[in-house]
Design a protein around this motif. Sequence first.
Motif, PDB file in Angstrom:
ATOM      1  N   SER A  36       0.832  -1.208   0.000  1.00 14.88           N
ATOM      2  CA  SER A  36       0.000   0.000   0.000  1.00 14.88           C
ATOM      3  C   SER A  36       0.865   1.257   0.000  1.00 14.88           C
ATOM      4  O   SER A  36       0.556   2.234  -0.677  1.00 14.88           O
ATOM      5  CB  SER A  36      -0.941  -0.012   1.204  1.00 14.88           C
ATOM      6  N   ILE A  37       1.977   1.225   0.728  1.00 15.72           N
ATOM      7  CA  ILE A  37       2.853   2.410   0.755  1.00 15.72           C
ATOM      8  C   ILE A  37       3.460   2.655  -0.622  1.00 15.72           C
ATOM      9  O   ILE A  37       3.421   3.768  -1.156  1.00 15.72           O
ATOM     10  CB  ILE A  37       3.976   2.247   1.812  1.00 15.72           C
ATOM     11  N   MET A  38       3.982   1.586  -1.224  1.00 23.75           N
ATOM     12  CA  MET A  38       4.573   1.725  -2.558  1.00 23.75           C
ATOM     13  C   MET A  38       3.533   2.251  -3.547  1.00 23.75           C
ATOM     14  O   MET A  38       3.806   3.170  -4.321  1.00 23.75           O
ATOM     15  CB  MET A  38       5.082   0.357  -3.061  1.00 23.75           C
ATOM     16  N   THR A  39       2.348   1.668  -3.495  1.00 20.71           N
ATOM     17  CA  THR A  39       1.307   2.074  -4.443  1.00 20.71           C
ATOM     18  C   THR A  39       1.004   3.558  -4.309  1.00 20.71           C
ATOM     19  O   THR A  39       0.935   4.286  -5.295  1.00 20.71           O
ATOM     20  CB  THR A  39       0.015   1.257  -4.210  1.00 20.71           C
ATOM     21  N   SER A  40       0.868   4.002  -3.043  1.00 22.84           N
ATOM     22  CA  SER A  40       0.505   5.414  -2.898  1.00 22.84           C
ATOM     23  C   SER A  40       1.674   6.330  -3.248  1.00 22.84           C
ATOM     24  O   SER A  40       1.474   7.400  -3.821  1.00 22.84           O
ATOM     25  CB  SER A  40      -0.052   5.711  -1.505  1.00 22.84           C
ATOM     26  N   ILE A  41       2.891   5.904  -2.964  1.00 23.57           N
ATOM     27  CA  ILE A  41       4.045   6.742  -3.349  1.00 23.57           C
ATOM     28  C   ILE A  41       4.088   6.906  -4.862  1.00 23.57           C
ATOM     29  O   ILE A  41       4.216   8.018  -5.391  1.00 23.57           O
ATOM     30  CB  ILE A  41       5.379   6.125  -2.854  1.00 23.57           C
ATOM     31  N   ILE A  42       3.953   5.777  -5.566  1.00 19.69           N
ATOM     32  CA  ILE A  42       4.015   5.836  -7.029  1.00 19.69           C
ATOM     33  C   ILE A  42       2.854   6.659  -7.576  1.00 19.69           C
ATOM     34  O   ILE A  42       3.031   7.537  -8.421  1.00 19.69           O
ATOM     35  CB  ILE A  42       4.003   4.411  -7.626  1.00 19.69           C
ATOM     36  N   PHE A  43       1.654   6.419  -7.015  1.00 17.90           N
ATOM     37  CA  PHE A  43       0.485   7.121  -7.519  1.00 17.90           C
ATOM     38  C   PHE A  43       0.602   8.635  -7.303  1.00 17.90           C
ATOM     39  O   PHE A  43       0.466   9.426  -8.225  1.00 17.90           O
ATOM     40  CB  PHE A  43      -0.792   6.589  -6.853  1.00 17.90           C
ATOM     41  N   PHE A  44       0.910   9.010  -6.079  1.00 15.83           N
ATOM     42  CA  PHE A  44       0.973  10.456  -5.798  1.00 15.83           C
ATOM     43  C   PHE A  44       2.178  11.112  -6.463  1.00 15.83           C
ATOM     44  O   PHE A  44       2.117  12.262  -6.872  1.00 15.83           O
ATOM     45  CB  PHE A  44       0.943  10.706  -4.291  1.00 15.83           C
ATOM     46  N   GLY A  45       3.284  10.330  -6.570  1.00 13.32           N
ATOM     47  CA  GLY A  45       4.430  10.840  -7.330  1.00 13.32           C
ATOM     48  C   GLY A  45       4.011  11.150  -8.751  1.00 13.32           C
ATOM     49  O   GLY A  45       4.340  12.204  -9.303  1.00 13.32           O
ATOM     50  N   GLY A  46       3.252  10.247  -9.352  1.00 11.78           N
ATOM     51  CA  GLY A  46       2.775  10.426 -10.728  1.00 11.78           C
ATOM     52  C   GLY A  46       1.884  11.639 -10.851  1.00 11.78           C
ATOM     53  O   GLY A  46       2.045  12.468 -11.743  1.00 11.78           O
ATOM     54  N   VAL A  47       0.947  11.753  -9.912  1.00 12.38           N
ATOM     55  CA  VAL A  47       0.015  12.885  -9.929  1.00 12.38           C
ATOM     56  C   VAL A  47       0.802  14.199  -9.863  1.00 12.38           C
ATOM     57  O   VAL A  47       0.536  15.143 -10.606  1.00 12.38           O
ATOM     58  CB  VAL A  47      -0.980  12.798  -8.748  1.00 12.38           C
ATOM     59  N   GLN A  48       1.800  14.229  -8.992  1.00 11.25           N
ATOM     60  CA  GLN A  48       2.569  15.471  -8.835  1.00 11.25           C
ATOM     61  C   GLN A  48       3.351  15.822 -10.098  1.00 11.25           C
ATOM     62  O   GLN A  48       3.338  16.967 -10.548  1.00 11.25           O
ATOM     63  CB  GLN A  48       3.526  15.344  -7.647  1.00 11.25           C
ATOM     64  N   LEU A  49       4.025  14.823 -10.662  1.00 15.11           N
ATOM     65  CA  LEU A  49       4.798  15.084 -11.878  1.00 15.11           C
ATOM     66  C   LEU A  49       3.892  15.560 -13.012  1.00 15.11           C
ATOM     67  O   LEU A  49       4.199  16.509 -13.722  1.00 15.11           O
ATOM     68  CB  LEU A  49       5.531  13.819 -12.320  1.00 15.11           C
ATOM     69  N   LEU A  50       2.766  14.890 -13.141  1.00 10.39           N
ATOM     70  CA  LEU A  50       1.817  15.248 -14.195  1.00 10.39           C
ATOM     71  C   LEU A  50       1.363  16.694 -14.048  1.00 10.39           C
ATOM     72  O   LEU A  50       1.346  17.481 -14.990  1.00 10.39           O
ATOM     73  CB  LEU A  50       0.612  14.305 -14.105  1.00 10.39           C
ATOM     74  N   THR A  51       1.026  17.032 -12.802  1.00  8.97           N
ATOM     75  CA  THR A  51       0.516  18.381 -12.519  1.00  8.97           C
ATOM     76  C   THR A  51       1.586  19.432 -12.778  1.00  8.97           C
ATOM     77  O   THR A  51       1.330  20.460 -13.401  1.00  8.97           O
ATOM     78  CB  THR A  51       0.048  18.449 -11.059  1.00  8.97           C
ATOM     79  N   VAL A  52       2.792  19.140 -12.309  1.00 12.40           N
ATOM     80  CA  VAL A  52       3.900  20.071 -12.557  1.00 12.40           C
ATOM     81  C   VAL A  52       4.164  20.177 -14.058  1.00 12.40           C
ATOM     82  O   VAL A  52       4.425  21.257 -14.573  1.00 12.40           O
ATOM     83  CB  VAL A  52       5.175  19.608 -11.817  1.00 12.40           C
ATOM     84  N   GLY A  53       4.040  19.039 -14.759  1.00  8.90           N
ATOM     85  CA  GLY A  53       4.247  19.036 -16.207  1.00  8.90           C
ATOM     86  C   GLY A  53       3.255  19.940 -16.925  1.00  8.90           C
ATOM     87  O   GLY A  53       3.635  20.729 -17.787  1.00  8.90           O
ATOM     88  N   VAL A  54       1.987  19.827 -16.542  1.00  4.21           N
ATOM     89  CA  VAL A  54       0.950  20.659 -17.160  1.00  4.21           C
ATOM     90  C   VAL A  54       1.259  22.140 -16.905  1.00  4.21           C
ATOM     91  O   VAL A  54       1.231  22.971 -17.805  1.00  4.21           O
ATOM     92  CB  VAL A  54      -0.447  20.294 -16.612  1.00  4.21           C
TER      93      VAL A  54
END
Length: 313
Positions: free
Chosen positions: A266-284
């Motif tokens: 669960s920790i890995m999943t949320s790290i990867i998920f939120f990491g992705g969300v952040q990168l995507l948002t910063v990218g936009v």
Amino acid sequence: MKKLAVIVPCYNEEAVIEESYRRTREVLVKLPNPTEIIYINDGSQDKTRSLLNSIAANDPHVKVIHFSRNFGHQPAVTAGINNCDADLAVIIDADMQDPPELIPDLLEIQERENANVVYCVRKSREGESFFKLFTSKAFYRVMNYMSEVHFPLDTGDFRLVDRKVMNEFNRFKERGKYIRGLISWVGFHQVPYYYEREARIAGETKYPISKMLKFASTAMLYFSKKPLRLATSLGFISVLVGIILAVWFTLGKIYGFSNAEVGWTSIMTSIIFFGGVQLLTVGVLGQYVGILFDEIKARPEYIIDEKRNYENE
Ligand code: UDP
Ligand code: MG
């Protein structure tokens, strides 16, 4: 009688340019209107330049603008409109996918409907790859969802515009121009015209994937703030999910219904998920910052090397 200009952007079109000129000329001479053709040579590396020069040398009704390098299709059309003094202009591709034989129809519709824009909608497209057809269909639909302005679907730059629209167009200061969008945005009386798009008469497409992507992202970023809003929504949803999970786990700890040992997955999943969300948002966000950067530099959209048959103006 209204003067008509035909604006033709050309990039490495040596295979089509003479045939293209012949067919366009044939249509234009039959019209009662005074006419001219404006070719914009968008920094071609092949024989396009010399071919256009010899066409212009033999026909005073042909004007040519040579760019100093390849600036792209949209800047080329922009230069055509900026350097046109006619009452009406038709924007058309050099490869004859949009048949010049339709020009009289466009003029007639313009006259009859008293239209400021007659935009051509593709009923069908010959000789295009499945990939091009699919991406193009998808693009216009996504664009319509994303944009704050409504765009007619499956419409290229092939259209007739009048002086009023060209004057307004010339006032646009933005460098990233999505021309079909801007002309639609201008308003006035715009009328559709349905036609079958043909296959390129010779040569190959000058729109490789890289140019298509650039075109699509300009369209998206200049006409929509929705990606930013979607990024915000995404952030909002993940915060909400985070809060719910925190409450759930805390209550679970207190009342003993949560099995606290389960950890790693669960920790890995949320790290990867939120990491992705952040990168995507910063990218936009980065995309829009990039646009601000380009626009604030305020470089010219194109540089003209030479003009032909513009002397007596
Ligand atoms: N074109 C241009 N500069 C470019 C790419 C294309 O002026 O960098 C011109 C090209 O010569 C043609 C028109 O834009 O007249 C449309 O290009 P093309 O037919 O290759 O695109 P497609 O129809 O395959 O989308
Ligand atoms: Mg084409």
